[in-house]
Write an enzyme that holds these catalytic residues in place. Structure first.
Site, PDB file in Angstrom:
ATOM      1  N   ASP A  75       0.823  -1.242  -0.179  1.00 47.78           N
ATOM      2  CA  ASP A  75       0.222  -0.037  -0.098  1.00 47.78           C
ATOM      3  C   ASP A  75       0.878   1.200   0.056  1.00 47.78           C
ATOM      4  OD1 ASP A  75       0.773  -0.973   2.777  1.00 47.78           O
ATOM      5  OD2 ASP A  75      -0.735   0.733   3.411  1.00 47.78           O
ATOM      6  N   GLU A 101       0.166  -1.062   5.940  1.00 45.76           N
ATOM      7  CA  GLU A 101       1.271  -0.055   6.775  1.00 45.76           C
ATOM      8  C   GLU A 101       1.090   1.459   6.632  1.00 45.76           C
ATOM      9  OE1 GLU A 101       4.900   1.499   8.103  1.00 45.76           O
ATOM     10  OE2 GLU A 101       3.794   1.901   6.009  1.00 45.76           O
TER      11      GLU A 101
END
Length: 381
Positions: free
Chosen positions: A73, A138
């Site tokens: 991500d 994250e």
């Protein structure tokens, strides 16, 4: 003249950047990685939690287990008209590769995979095992990502011997910094009550801003600890203050202060909480305080992993890396629960989360080579 084909790590980095994986979306990145790892004999285990996609891929069952950790991500792009090229169209110019995730941290993930491919091509029968733990949570709340995979592994009795997190750790050039630990993060939401009223009649009100101001000044000037050889002193900072109705002639009935500790191993979360409550009580405030422990500090002493990584960096870049614990939190804090040796090492971090994020093209192959040499030092027969 035929165009020169890009090196494998650069090709994979481009493929990953081209996938619009704004947190918590993975947008096919992990599927791409899983296909390549499956061809190498990795057991592929997707771990879906809520909207978050996680991947646990492991090859072998023997010890020691070396695990590479990363996230697919990325943060939002910001104003697209201020990018010099589409953030999800990997673009090369001026010796750099531009795109969201180029530095944080799709290049590191590509370097992981290609390094493993090259290592296995040379050492099909190696010591121990290799794993990759990849998340898409994250850059977001980090509640359904790496921490959930660690909980799963812990429930099965799986432990990791060596872990490398591919976060961008370097400051000026590739190889100058390794992170061997991180500070803890403890946040507080403090609400101090007063009595709202007309600002012209101060004897009829209790202004909570005035009441809390001396306590805030004392909190800001307190020495929480002196740090230690591995960590700087613990710091306390206010992030937000809100109070009032919006009218200029009304005192607030309540003020909310949000603050955060970044704390070293010289302090504990419970100890910091106790000291804050004692200080607020001494100022005789009517308050409510809610705490959130975002991370506990962790530290990997110099040992086999730090030494092996440092040697690999020196061989490839000529740099003698500084071993540091500075910066914010990372997923290393979760891994430390099942692994005694956790380090972070990746590209230069100067452009991360910024417009026109980029990485030096030359650094991509260097990063792959460093990871490959680390594999050799720890797992070569």
């Amino acid at each position: 003249m035929a165009a020169v084909e890009a090196a494998p790590a650069l090709r994979l980095t481009r493929e990953l950047i081209s996938r619009r994986s704004i947190t918590p979306k993975d947008n096919g990145c992990q599927e791409l990685l899983a296909e390549r790892l499956a061809r190498l004999g990795f057991a592929i285990e997707p771990v879906q939690r809520g909207d978050v996609t996680n991947l646990w891929a492991r090859r072998g069952n023997a010890r020691p287990l070396l695990c590479f950790v990363g996230h697919t991500d990325v943060v939002p792009t910001g104003p697209l008209d201020q990018w010099h090229s589409d953030p999800f169209v990997p673009t090369e110019r001026e010796g750099k590769l531009f795109g969201r995730g180029a530095a944080d941290m799709k290049t590191s993930i590509a370097a992981f995979v290609v390094a493993v491919e090259d290592f296995l091509g040379r050492h099909g029968s190696h010591k121990g095992s290799v794993a990759l733990l990849i998340t898409s949570d994250e850059e977001g709340p980090a509640v359904d990502g790496t921490v959930k995979v660690v909980e799963l592994l812990k429930s099965r009795g799986e432990r990791i011997d060596y872990c490398l997190v591919g976060e961008p750790t370097c400051v000026a050039k590739l190889g100058d910094t390794i992170k061997n630990g991180r500070r803890g993060s403890l946040s507080g939401a403090l609400r101090v009550k007063g009595v709202q009223g007309h600002i012209a009649y101060p004897h009829l009100v209790k202004n909570p801003v005035h009441l809390v101001a001396p306590a805030l000044a004392e909190l800001a000037s307190t020495e929480w600890d002196k740090g230690n050889d591995s960590f700087p002193p613990t710091t306390w900072q206010v992030s937000n203050i809100h109070g009032g109705t919006g009218a200029d002639n009304v005192t607030p009935g309540e003020v909310e202060i949000r603050f955060n500790f970044r704390f070293s191993t010289a302090s504990t979360a419970d100890g910091l909480k106790q000291r804050v409550h004692a200080l607020l009580d001494r100022h005789k405030l009517d308050y409510k305080l809610d705490w959130t422990l975002g991370a506990v500090p962790y530290l990997t002493p110099r040992g086999k992993l730090v030494d092996a990584l440092s040697a690999s960096i020196r061989e490839v870049t000529g740099a003698a890396p500084e071993v540091s614990t500075t910066g914010g939190t990372s997923d290393g804090r979760f891994i430390a629960d099942i692994c005694k040796e956790v380090v972070e090492f990746g590209p230069v971090n100067a452009s991360i989360h910024k417009l026109n994020e980029h990485i030096d093209l030359a650094a991509i192959e260097q990063l792959r080579e460093i990871y490959q040499r680390l594999l050799g030092r720890l797992l070569a027969p």
